[in-house]
Each structure stands twice: as structure tokens, then as C-alpha cells.
Scaffold this motif. Sequence first.
Motif, PDB file in Angstrom:
ATOM      1  N   ASP A  27     -21.278  46.867  25.407  1.00  0.00           N
ATOM      2  CA  ASP A  27     -22.527  46.239  24.994  1.00  0.00           C
ATOM      3  C   ASP A  27     -22.282  44.842  24.422  1.00  0.00           C
ATOM      4  O   ASP A  27     -23.025  43.909  24.706  1.00  0.00           O
ATOM      5  CB  ASP A  27     -23.248  47.122  23.976  1.00  0.00           C
ATOM      6  CG  ASP A  27     -24.614  46.576  23.627  1.00  0.00           C
ATOM      7  OD1 ASP A  27     -25.447  46.415  24.557  1.00  0.00           O
ATOM      8  OD2 ASP A  27     -24.856  46.299  22.441  1.00  0.00           O
ATOM      9  N   ALA A  28     -21.230  44.716  23.617  1.00  0.00           N
ATOM     10  CA  ALA A  28     -20.909  43.403  23.046  1.00  0.00           C
ATOM     11  C   ALA A  28     -20.568  42.410  24.148  1.00  0.00           C
ATOM     12  O   ALA A  28     -21.009  41.254  24.106  1.00  0.00           O
ATOM     13  CB  ALA A  28     -19.748  43.533  22.060  1.00  0.00           C
ATOM     14  N   ARG A  29     -19.811  42.845  25.154  1.00  0.00           N
ATOM     15  CA  ARG A  29     -19.471  41.946  26.268  1.00  0.00           C
ATOM     16  C   ARG A  29     -20.727  41.538  27.026  1.00  0.00           C
ATOM     17  O   ARG A  29     -20.874  40.383  27.429  1.00  0.00           O
ATOM     18  CB  ARG A  29     -18.486  42.627  27.221  1.00  0.00           C
ATOM     19  CG  ARG A  29     -17.094  42.692  26.671  1.00  0.00           C
ATOM     20  CD  ARG A  29     -16.125  43.222  27.705  1.00  0.00           C
ATOM     21  NE  ARG A  29     -14.806  43.380  27.118  1.00  0.00           N
ATOM     22  CZ  ARG A  29     -13.964  44.354  27.410  1.00  0.00           C
ATOM     23  NH1 ARG A  29     -14.297  45.265  28.293  1.00  0.00           N
ATOM     24  NH2 ARG A  29     -12.791  44.422  26.824  1.00  0.00           N
ATOM     25  N   ARG A  30     -21.640  42.501  27.229  1.00  0.00           N
ATOM     26  CA  ARG A  30     -22.885  42.213  27.925  1.00  0.00           C
ATOM     27  C   ARG A  30     -23.702  41.160  27.178  1.00  0.00           C
ATOM     28  O   ARG A  30     -24.326  40.293  27.787  1.00  0.00           O
ATOM     29  CB  ARG A  30     -23.701  43.508  28.067  1.00  0.00           C
ATOM     30  CG  ARG A  30     -24.974  43.370  28.855  1.00  0.00           C
ATOM     31  CD  ARG A  30     -25.758  44.663  28.906  1.00  0.00           C
ATOM     32  NE  ARG A  30     -26.051  45.209  27.585  1.00  0.00           N
ATOM     33  CZ  ARG A  30     -27.038  44.790  26.787  1.00  0.00           C
ATOM     34  NH1 ARG A  30     -27.829  43.819  27.165  1.00  0.00           N
ATOM     35  NH2 ARG A  30     -27.234  45.332  25.601  1.00  0.00           N
ATOM     36  N   ARG A  31     -23.654  41.228  25.856  1.00  0.00           N
ATOM     37  CA  ARG A  31     -24.390  40.271  25.026  1.00  0.00           C
ATOM     38  C   ARG A  31     -23.630  38.959  24.834  1.00  0.00           C
ATOM     39  O   ARG A  31     -24.155  38.018  24.243  1.00  0.00           O
ATOM     40  CB  ARG A  31     -24.684  40.882  23.647  1.00  0.00           C
ATOM     41  CG  ARG A  31     -25.721  41.980  23.701  1.00  0.00           C
ATOM     42  CD  ARG A  31     -26.040  42.539  22.323  1.00  0.00           C
ATOM     43  NE  ARG A  31     -24.972  43.425  21.863  1.00  0.00           N
ATOM     44  CZ  ARG A  31     -24.194  43.204  20.801  1.00  0.00           C
ATOM     45  NH1 ARG A  31     -24.343  42.138  20.069  1.00  0.00           N
ATOM     46  NH2 ARG A  31     -23.255  44.067  20.468  1.00  0.00           N
ATOM     47  N   GLY A  32     -22.393  38.904  25.304  1.00  0.00           N
ATOM     48  CA  GLY A  32     -21.600  37.688  25.168  1.00  0.00           C
ATOM     49  C   GLY A  32     -20.952  37.541  23.809  1.00  0.00           C
ATOM     50  O   GLY A  32     -20.636  36.423  23.393  1.00  0.00           O
ATOM     51  N   THR A  33     -20.752  38.653  23.101  1.00  0.00           N
ATOM     52  CA  THR A  33     -20.100  38.609  21.789  1.00  0.00           C
ATOM     53  C   THR A  33     -18.876  39.516  21.818  1.00  0.00           C
ATOM     54  O   THR A  33     -18.538  40.091  22.857  1.00  0.00           O
ATOM     55  CB  THR A  33     -21.061  39.085  20.674  1.00  0.00           C
ATOM     56  OG1 THR A  33     -21.448  40.426  20.930  1.00  0.00           O
ATOM     57  CG2 THR A  33     -22.299  38.204  20.612  1.00  0.00           C
ATOM     58  N   GLU A  35     -16.738  42.688  19.673  1.00  0.00           N
ATOM     59  CA  GLU A  35     -16.829  43.752  18.684  1.00  0.00           C
ATOM     60  C   GLU A  35     -15.676  43.580  17.703  1.00  0.00           C
ATOM     61  O   GLU A  35     -14.732  42.824  17.953  1.00  0.00           O
ATOM     62  CB  GLU A  35     -16.760  45.097  19.424  1.00  0.00           C
ATOM     63  CG  GLU A  35     -17.256  46.319  18.722  1.00  0.00           C
ATOM     64  CD  GLU A  35     -18.551  46.153  17.974  1.00  0.00           C
ATOM     65  OE1 GLU A  35     -18.489  46.028  16.737  1.00  0.00           O
ATOM     66  OE2 GLU A  35     -19.623  46.165  18.581  1.00  0.00           O
TER      67      GLU A  35
END
Length: 53
Positions: A27-33, A35
Motif C-alpha cells: 500500500d505504501a508503494r502504491r501511494r508513493g511512500t 513504510e
Amino acid sequence: MTATTQPNGMFRLPSSTVRLARALVRDARRRGTREDSRVEDAARTPLPEDSGS
């Protein structure tokens, strides 16, 4: 995170924790951030079902 200690002193995370960490990292990768590094480390923990047998 809860970990259990193995006889050889290694820690083992419950598979539910590893799966949750993997979902958080995806999810973090999808949002460009990114974890937290502890979560990313947990996500890299191999699970028995990862072996493909």
C-alpha cells in the motif's frame, strides 16, 4: 509486533503479522511512500507457504 523466540535465539513473527506487513508495504508503494523500516523488515520474513510446495 509480537515475536516468539526460537530455541536458537532467533525471533519468529506470526504469519498473520508478516502478511499484514506485506500489505502495508504494498500500500505504501502504491501511494508513493515508504513504510517504517521495521515493517519492511517484517514483510521480508519468509513464510512456509512461500516455498511453493
